[in-house]
Design an enzyme around this catalytic site. Structure first.
Site, mmCIF file in Angstrom:
data_model
loop_
_atom_site.group_PDB
_atom_site.id
_atom_site.type_symbol
_atom_site.label_atom_id
_atom_site.label_comp_id
_atom_site.label_asym_id
_atom_site.label_seq_id
_atom_site.Cartn_x
_atom_site.Cartn_y
_atom_site.Cartn_z
ATOM 1 N N LYS A 124 5.081 46.350 54.766
ATOM 2 C CA LYS A 124 6.294 45.788 55.694
ATOM 3 C C LYS A 124 5.843 45.649 56.691
ATOM 4 O O LYS A 124 5.372 46.500 57.935
ATOM 5 C CB LYS A 124 7.079 46.701 54.943
ATOM 6 C CG LYS A 124 8.610 46.241 55.899
ATOM 7 C CD LYS A 124 9.136 45.163 54.770
ATOM 8 C CE LYS A 124 10.398 44.966 55.336
ATOM 9 N NZ LYS A 124 10.840 43.964 54.068
ATOM 10 N N ASP A 164 12.791 39.319 56.943
ATOM 11 C CA ASP A 164 13.906 40.174 56.937
ATOM 12 C C ASP A 164 14.807 39.870 57.915
ATOM 13 O O ASP A 164 15.178 39.196 58.423
ATOM 14 C CB ASP A 164 12.994 41.832 56.445
ATOM 15 C CG ASP A 164 13.732 42.498 55.565
ATOM 16 O OD1 ASP A 164 13.697 42.581 54.673
ATOM 17 O OD2 ASP A 164 14.192 43.794 56.316
ATOM 18 N N GLY A 235 27.551 42.499 55.441
ATOM 19 C CA GLY A 235 26.552 41.707 55.537
ATOM 20 C C GLY A 235 27.136 40.384 55.751
ATOM 21 O O GLY A 235 28.223 39.674 55.742
ATOM 22 N N PHE A 236 26.570 39.475 56.726
ATOM 23 C CA PHE A 236 26.843 37.912 56.929
ATOM 24 C C PHE A 236 25.697 37.204 56.897
ATOM 25 O O PHE A 236 25.447 36.106 57.184
ATOM 26 C CB PHE A 236 27.933 37.442 57.658
ATOM 27 C CG PHE A 236 27.794 37.330 59.285
ATOM 28 C CD1 PHE A 236 27.822 38.860 59.780
ATOM 29 C CD2 PHE A 236 27.795 36.423 60.228
ATOM 30 C CE1 PHE A 236 27.113 39.122 61.121
ATOM 31 C CE2 PHE A 236 27.439 36.353 60.726
ATOM 32 C CZ PHE A 236 27.251 38.199 61.350
ATOM 33 N N GLY A 237 24.414 37.740 56.653
ATOM 34 C CA GLY A 237 23.115 37.203 56.758
ATOM 35 C C GLY A 237 22.561 36.009 55.560
ATOM 36 O O GLY A 237 23.232 35.957 55.153
ATOM 37 N N ASN A 238 21.547 36.218 55.529
ATOM 38 C CA ASN A 238 20.781 35.770 55.007
ATOM 39 C C ASN A 238 20.587 36.140 53.119
ATOM 40 O O ASN A 238 21.199 34.857 52.945
ATOM 41 C CB ASN A 238 19.191 35.604 54.530
ATOM 42 C CG ASN A 238 18.363 34.471 54.852
ATOM 43 O OD1 ASN A 238 18.662 33.452 54.341
ATOM 44 N ND2 ASN A 238 16.598 35.300 55.135
ATOM 45 N N VAL A 239 20.908 37.262 52.913
ATOM 46 C CA VAL A 239 21.216 37.867 51.626
ATOM 47 C C VAL A 239 22.654 37.360 51.055
ATOM 48 O O VAL A 239 23.323 37.235 50.216
ATOM 49 C CB VAL A 239 20.530 39.287 51.307
ATOM 50 C CG1 VAL A 239 21.257 39.619 50.399
ATOM 51 C CG2 VAL A 239 18.952 39.250 51.484
ATOM 52 N N ALA A 240 23.777 37.727 51.775
ATOM 53 C CA ALA A 240 24.951 37.418 51.890
ATOM 54 C C ALA A 240 25.270 36.208 51.886
ATOM 55 O O ALA A 240 26.198 35.802 50.512
ATOM 56 C CB ALA A 240 25.356 38.746 53.063
ATOM 57 N N TRP A 241 24.606 35.532 52.615
ATOM 58 C CA TRP A 241 25.204 33.261 52.241
ATOM 59 C C TRP A 241 24.591 33.037 50.498
ATOM 60 O O TRP A 241 25.525 32.778 50.643
ATOM 61 C CB TRP A 241 24.708 32.861 53.497
ATOM 62 C CG TRP A 241 24.632 31.427 53.249
ATOM 63 C CD1 TRP A 241 25.428 30.820 53.182
ATOM 64 C CD2 TRP A 241 23.231 30.772 52.933
ATOM 65 N NE1 TRP A 241 24.972 29.917 53.193
ATOM 66 C CE2 TRP A 241 23.543 29.819 52.359
ATOM 67 C CE3 TRP A 241 21.503 30.984 52.468
ATOM 68 C CZ2 TRP A 241 22.097 28.875 52.181
ATOM 69 C CZ3 TRP A 241 21.275 30.252 52.721
ATOM 70 C CH2 TRP A 241 21.100 29.066 52.568
HETATM 71 P P1 NDP Z 1 19.730 39.212 58.062
HETATM 72 O O1 NDP Z 1 19.173 39.658 59.083
HETATM 73 O O2 NDP Z 1 19.939 38.021 58.093
HETATM 74 O O3 NDP Z 1 21.033 39.180 57.943
HETATM 75 C C1 NDP Z 1 21.207 40.948 58.236
HETATM 76 C C2 NDP Z 1 22.744 41.166 57.802
HETATM 77 O O4 NDP Z 1 22.872 42.883 57.938
HETATM 78 C C3 NDP Z 1 23.810 41.209 59.229
HETATM 79 O O5 NDP Z 1 24.766 40.538 58.757
HETATM 80 C C4 NDP Z 1 23.582 42.045 60.296
HETATM 81 O O6 NDP Z 1 24.774 41.757 61.422
HETATM 82 C C5 NDP Z 1 23.969 43.447 59.266
HETATM 83 N N1 NDP Z 1 23.133 44.661 59.635
HETATM 84 C C6 NDP Z 1 22.063 44.331 60.390
HETATM 85 N N2 NDP Z 1 21.525 45.717 60.692
HETATM 86 C C7 NDP Z 1 22.889 46.618 60.850
HETATM 87 C C8 NDP Z 1 22.894 47.856 60.954
HETATM 88 N N3 NDP Z 1 22.276 48.588 61.465
HETATM 89 N N4 NDP Z 1 25.019 47.869 61.468
HETATM 90 C C9 NDP Z 1 25.493 47.393 60.027
HETATM 91 N N5 NDP Z 1 25.320 45.841 60.070
HETATM 92 C C10 NDP Z 1 23.354 45.281 60.127
HETATM 93 O O7 NDP Z 1 19.017 40.059 56.918
HETATM 94 P P2 NDP Z 1 18.739 39.352 55.467
HETATM 95 O O8 NDP Z 1 20.074 38.991 55.320
HETATM 96 O O9 NDP Z 1 17.862 39.003 55.545
HETATM 97 O O10 NDP Z 1 18.727 41.001 55.056
HETATM 98 C C11 NDP Z 1 19.825 41.721 54.732
HETATM 99 C C12 NDP Z 1 19.224 43.564 53.434
HETATM 100 O O11 NDP Z 1 19.037 42.158 52.297
HETATM 101 C C13 NDP Z 1 17.720 44.193 54.344
HETATM 102 O O12 NDP Z 1 18.216 45.472 54.235
HETATM 103 C C14 NDP Z 1 16.996 43.409 54.317
HETATM 104 O O13 NDP Z 1 16.174 44.195 53.866
HETATM 105 C C15 NDP Z 1 17.185 42.992 52.757
HETATM 106 N N6 NDP Z 1 16.742 42.222 51.826
HETATM 107 C C16 NDP Z 1 16.457 40.858 52.893
HETATM 108 C C17 NDP Z 1 15.364 40.100 51.778
HETATM 109 C C18 NDP Z 1 14.892 38.130 52.550
HETATM 110 O O14 NDP Z 1 14.800 37.916 52.322
HETATM 111 N N7 NDP Z 1 15.805 37.938 53.533
HETATM 112 C C19 NDP Z 1 15.348 40.409 50.338
HETATM 113 C C20 NDP Z 1 15.552 41.339 49.792
HETATM 114 C C21 NDP Z 1 15.960 42.471 50.664
HETATM 115 P P3 NDP Z 1 23.302 41.638 62.637
HETATM 116 O O15 NDP Z 1 22.420 40.425 62.633
HETATM 117 O O16 NDP Z 1 25.048 40.793 63.621
HETATM 118 O O17 NDP Z 1 23.311 42.504 63.111
HETATM 119 O O1 2IT Z 2 12.725 43.503 51.191
HETATM 120 C C1 2IT Z 2 12.367 41.799 50.663
HETATM 121 O O2 2IT Z 2 11.905 41.482 49.466
HETATM 122 C C2 2IT Z 2 12.279 41.009 51.620
HETATM 123 N N1 2IT Z 2 12.312 40.681 52.784
HETATM 124 C C3 2IT Z 2 11.553 39.823 51.350
HETATM 125 C C4 2IT Z 2 10.098 40.326 50.989
HETATM 126 C C5 2IT Z 2 8.956 38.986 50.812
HETATM 127 O O3 2IT Z 2 7.546 38.710 51.027
HETATM 128 O O4 2IT Z 2 9.537 37.738 50.616
#
Ligand code: NDP
Ligand code: 2IT
Length: 445
Positions: A124, A164, A235-241
């Protein structure tokens, strides 16, 4: 193995790294019995070797903003363990990033990657850089400065970073551009690449899709499915979407999303154009979900709170670590929630997990249920090596198969005498055994 003794040693050596301690303790407690039943692990000091990263690179990232002002951030890459394949894991750009958070994520990644059945070790990295509110050019300059240091230690068969929190398609693009220039090669060195330059179809939505495939398998064990279920997502990021899209496709109704400002409750369901709007909201580079409540009718915005107080059948925490605590878990139990499937990494506190498991709510840890993201990264690496692109159906069906297989392994190692599946135990044991046995096969290094 004595968990208390090991934890005392670890805490002495890594004082203050609370997230890291939390992640290690959970694994140690899960594997204690199987470890002590197999003395070869103890004599090879497998666990002592696993809790110490192979190496940690910490570096300065100086960059210039649009006004010509200089900033200095800190960059990291933690190469944790490569017994089963090249180091693999995401990069997180968020102001909260520190060594403890990246060590917890890197440690979890070892077992998650092992569960995928693909040959990938654990790593990481990231930075305390905050992409929020920055222009594209500022993000580009930061990514170029970050890669200037990182490129020395990564490579398609050495270490393959990905996204991430705070690192999506845009950041991977700038990072890849810089790598390509510095290394003078076009290889699968990062995953999450754009589809025109080596990326895989389905990778952006893979983590969320995988979470929902996993939830579907969990529900099957109690003869239930997603149809007509109310699903709370944070959340409303990558994973949530991705999760919201797949829940809707499978007949469930997503009733919440959240951001650092609070949550929105949409009883009509967040689907179709509303998911598109969620993506637009993210693209604004601001930190809020509140505007959603003004955009659509009948939606409530609740400031500064978590969505777990809204009655739901299924909860998918998809934002960040330790976002669902004991009180939240008690609320979910009180409201009759059947299943909590982690989308984020370690979003539930240990106390919350205890409450859920005691009340026999189905609960799965992120290292099992969010493994679809890194698994699809593994599929991207495979396509890059073969210099071909698979059709989206092919990637999706492989992803689905991998998630089903992880679920089977959790059931195999986690089923309790009363039939309740302890997915935490199951995931940790299954993930650990493969890595530990590989380390034994390869001798001391
Ligand atoms: P994004 O940046 O796309 O979204 C993260 C979300 O969490 C956003 O809504 C963000 O809001 C919110 N957030 C971040 N930090 C905080 C905080 N300290 N307090 C409250 N809300 C927060 O990230 P991902 O969707 O990629 O990641 C979300 C989770 O999933 C993480 O735990 C990540 O490690 C995990 N994950 C991601 C993977 C991937 O492929 N992307 C794979 C496996 C796990 P804002 O952006 O407005 O701060
Ligand atoms: O937490 C995770 O598994 C990720 N952010 C994805 C890692 C990756 O190499 O695709």
């Amino acid at each position: 193995m004595n968990v208390d003794l090991l934890m005392n040693e670890l805490i002495k050596k890594s004082a203050g790294e609370t997230e890291y301690h939390q992640a290690v303790k959970e694994v140690l407690e899960s594997i204690e019995e199987i470890y002590n039943d197999n003395p070869q692990f103890e004599s090879a000091k497998i666990i002592e070797r696993l809790v110490e990263p192979d190496r940690v690179l910490m570096f300065k990232v100086p960059w210039e903003d649009d006004q010509g002002k200089i900033h200095v951030n800190r960059g990291y890459r933690i190469q944790f363990n490569n017994a089963i394949g090249p180091y693999k894991g995401g990069l997180r750009f968020h102001p909260s990033v520190n060594l403890s958070i990246l060590k917890f994520l890197g440690f979890e990644q070892i077992f998650k990657n092992s569960l995928t059945s693909l040959p990938m070790g654990g790593a990481k990295g990231g930075s305390d850089f905050n992409p929020k509110g920055k222009s594209d050019r500022e993000v580009m300059r930061f990514c170029q400065a970050f890669m200037m240091e990182l490129w020395h230690i990564i490579g398609p068969d050495t270490d393959v970073p990905a996204g991430d929190i705070g690192v999506g398609g845009r950041e991977i693009g700038y990072l890849y551009g810089a790598y390509r220039k510095l290394a003078r090669e076009n290889t699968g060195v990062l995953t999450g690449k754009g589809i025109n330059w080596g990326g895989s179809l389905i990778r952006p939505e893979a983590t969320g899709f995988g979470v929902v495939y996993f939830a579907q398998e969990m529900l099957k064990t109690i003869n239930q499915d997603l149809k007509g279920k109310k699903v709370a997502i944070s959340g409303f990021g990558n994973v949530a979407w991705g999760a919201a899209q797949k829940v809707t496709e499978l007949g469930g109704k997503v009733i919440t999303i959240s951001g650092p400002d609070g949550y929105v409750h949409d009883p009509e369901g967040i689907s179709g154009e509303k998911i598109e709007y969620m993506l637009e909201l993210r693209a604004t580079n601001e930190d809020i979900v509140k505007p959603y409540a003004y955009e659509f009718e009948g939606v409530e915005f609740v400031q500064g709170k978590h969505p777990w107080e809204v009655p739901c059948d299924i909860a998918l925490p998809c934002a960040t670590q330790n976002e669902l605590n004991k009180e939240d878990a008690e609320m979910l139990v009180k409201n009759g929630c059947l299943c909590v499937t982690e989308g984020a990494n370690m979003p539930c506190t240990p106390e919350a997990i205890e409450v859920l498991q005691k009340n026999k709510v189905l609960f799965s840890p992120g290292k099992a249920s969010n493994a679809g993201g890194v698994a699809t990264s593994g599929l991207e690496m495979a396509q890059n090596s073969m210099k071909i692109n698979w059709h989206s159906d092919e990637v999706d069906s492989r992803l689905h198969h991998i998630m089903t297989n992880i679920h089977e392994n959790c059931v195999k190692y986690g089923t309790q005498p009363d039939g309740y599946v302890d997915y935490v135990k199951g995931a940790n044991i299954a993930g650990f055994l493969k890595v530990a046995n590989s380390m034994l096969d390869q001798g001391l290094y």
